[in-house]
Design a protein around this motif. Sequence first.
Motif, short mmCIF file in Angstrom:
data_model
loop_
_atom_site.label_atom_id
_atom_site.label_comp_id
_atom_site.label_asym_id
_atom_site.label_seq_id
_atom_site.Cartn_x
_atom_site.Cartn_y
_atom_site.Cartn_z
N MET A 98 15.96 40.89 43.65
CA MET A 98 15.31 42.17 43.74
C MET A 98 13.80 41.93 43.63
O MET A 98 13.35 41.12 42.83
N LYS A 99 13.06 42.64 44.43
CA LYS A 99 11.60 42.54 44.42
C LYS A 99 11.02 43.68 43.58
O LYS A 99 11.49 44.81 43.64
N ILE A 100 9.99 43.34 42.82
CA ILE A 100 9.28 44.31 41.99
C ILE A 100 7.80 44.22 42.33
O ILE A 100 7.24 43.12 42.39
N ILE A 101 7.18 45.36 42.55
CA ILE A 101 5.73 45.40 42.69
C ILE A 101 5.20 46.15 41.48
O ILE A 101 5.63 47.26 41.18
N GLY A 102 4.30 45.48 40.79
CA GLY A 102 3.71 46.08 39.60
C GLY A 102 2.21 46.19 39.73
O GLY A 102 1.59 45.43 40.47
N HIS A 103 1.65 47.14 39.04
CA HIS A 103 0.20 47.24 38.96
C HIS A 103 -0.20 47.77 37.59
O HIS A 103 0.58 48.43 36.91
N PHE A 104 -1.41 47.40 37.19
CA PHE A 104 -1.91 47.77 35.88
C PHE A 104 -3.41 47.52 35.83
O PHE A 104 -3.96 46.84 36.70
N GLU A 105 -4.05 48.07 34.82
CA GLU A 105 -5.47 47.81 34.59
C GLU A 105 -5.60 46.69 33.57
O GLU A 105 -4.71 46.49 32.74
N THR A 106 -6.71 45.97 33.63
CA THR A 106 -6.98 44.92 32.67
C THR A 106 -8.30 45.21 31.96
O THR A 106 -9.20 45.81 32.54
N THR A 107 -8.37 44.77 30.72
CA THR A 107 -9.58 44.99 29.94
C THR A 107 -10.45 43.75 29.86
O THR A 107 -11.58 43.82 29.39
N LYS A 108 -9.93 42.61 30.33
CA LYS A 108 -10.65 41.35 30.20
C LYS A 108 -10.99 40.70 31.53
O LYS A 108 -11.44 39.57 31.57
N GLY A 109 -10.76 41.42 32.62
CA GLY A 109 -11.09 40.90 33.93
C GLY A 109 -9.99 40.09 34.58
O GLY A 109 -9.09 39.57 33.91
N PHE A 110 -10.07 40.00 35.90
CA PHE A 110 -9.05 39.33 36.68
C PHE A 110 -8.94 37.85 36.33
O PHE A 110 -7.83 37.32 36.17
N GLU A 111 -10.05 37.14 36.23
CA GLU A 111 -10.00 35.69 36.00
C GLU A 111 -9.33 35.37 34.66
O GLU A 111 -8.52 34.44 34.58
N HIS A 112 -9.67 36.12 33.62
CA HIS A 112 -9.04 35.91 32.32
C HIS A 112 -7.54 36.17 32.41
O HIS A 112 -6.72 35.38 31.93
N TRP A 113 -7.18 37.30 33.05
CA TRP A 113 -5.76 37.63 33.20
C TRP A 113 -5.04 36.54 33.98
O TRP A 113 -3.95 36.10 33.59
N ARG A 114 -5.63 36.08 35.07
CA ARG A 114 -4.98 35.08 35.93
C ARG A 114 -4.69 33.79 35.17
O ARG A 114 -3.62 33.21 35.30
N MET B 112 0.78 39.37 27.11
CA MET B 112 0.19 40.41 27.96
C MET B 112 -1.03 41.04 27.29
O MET B 112 -2.05 41.27 27.95
N ASN B 113 -0.92 41.31 26.00
CA ASN B 113 -2.06 41.88 25.27
C ASN B 113 -3.25 40.93 25.28
O ASN B 113 -4.39 41.35 25.52
N GLU B 114 -3.00 39.65 25.01
CA GLU B 114 -4.08 38.67 25.00
C GLU B 114 -4.70 38.48 26.39
O GLU B 114 -5.87 38.15 26.51
N ALA B 115 -3.89 38.72 27.43
CA ALA B 115 -4.39 38.60 28.81
C ALA B 115 -5.23 39.81 29.21
O ALA B 115 -5.91 39.79 30.23
N GLY B 116 -5.18 40.88 28.40
CA GLY B 116 -5.96 42.07 28.70
C GLY B 116 -5.22 43.15 29.45
O GLY B 116 -5.83 44.09 29.94
N VAL B 117 -3.89 43.04 29.55
CA VAL B 117 -3.11 44.07 30.24
C VAL B 117 -3.15 45.36 29.43
O VAL B 117 -2.81 45.36 28.25
N LYS B 118 -3.57 46.44 30.07
CA LYS B 118 -3.50 47.76 29.44
C LYS B 118 -2.08 48.27 29.68
O LYS B 118 -1.78 48.81 30.74
N LEU B 119 -1.22 48.04 28.69
CA LEU B 119 0.20 48.33 28.86
C LEU B 119 0.48 49.78 29.24
O LEU B 119 1.42 50.05 29.99
N GLU B 120 -0.34 50.70 28.78
CA GLU B 120 -0.10 52.11 29.09
C GLU B 120 -0.35 52.43 30.56
O GLU B 120 0.05 53.49 31.04
#
Length: 94
Positions: A1-17, A72-80
Amino acid sequence: MKIIGHFETTKGFEHWRTAFDAHEPARNEAGMTTLFYGFKADDKEVIYVCLNVESMDKLQQFMSDPENLKVMNEAGVKLETQVMTPVIPKYECC
């Protein structure tokens, strides 16, 4: 099954990546493979991922595990802001 997810980050793309890539073994162990990820064309703080998962149940278990939530929290994912949508591809090209 394929899942597409999206979310905001608080620490930027490079940190999240960096954090996301480092956590790949845990996703693989949970039966998930990453098909792609990137950011919204006009907003690098909105990240999109596409995953192949065994089931929604396994995804939910993974996403609610305290260790994975910590990553996820340390990566900057805004879980909400996180939205995970199962999709059915019309065709598979690759």
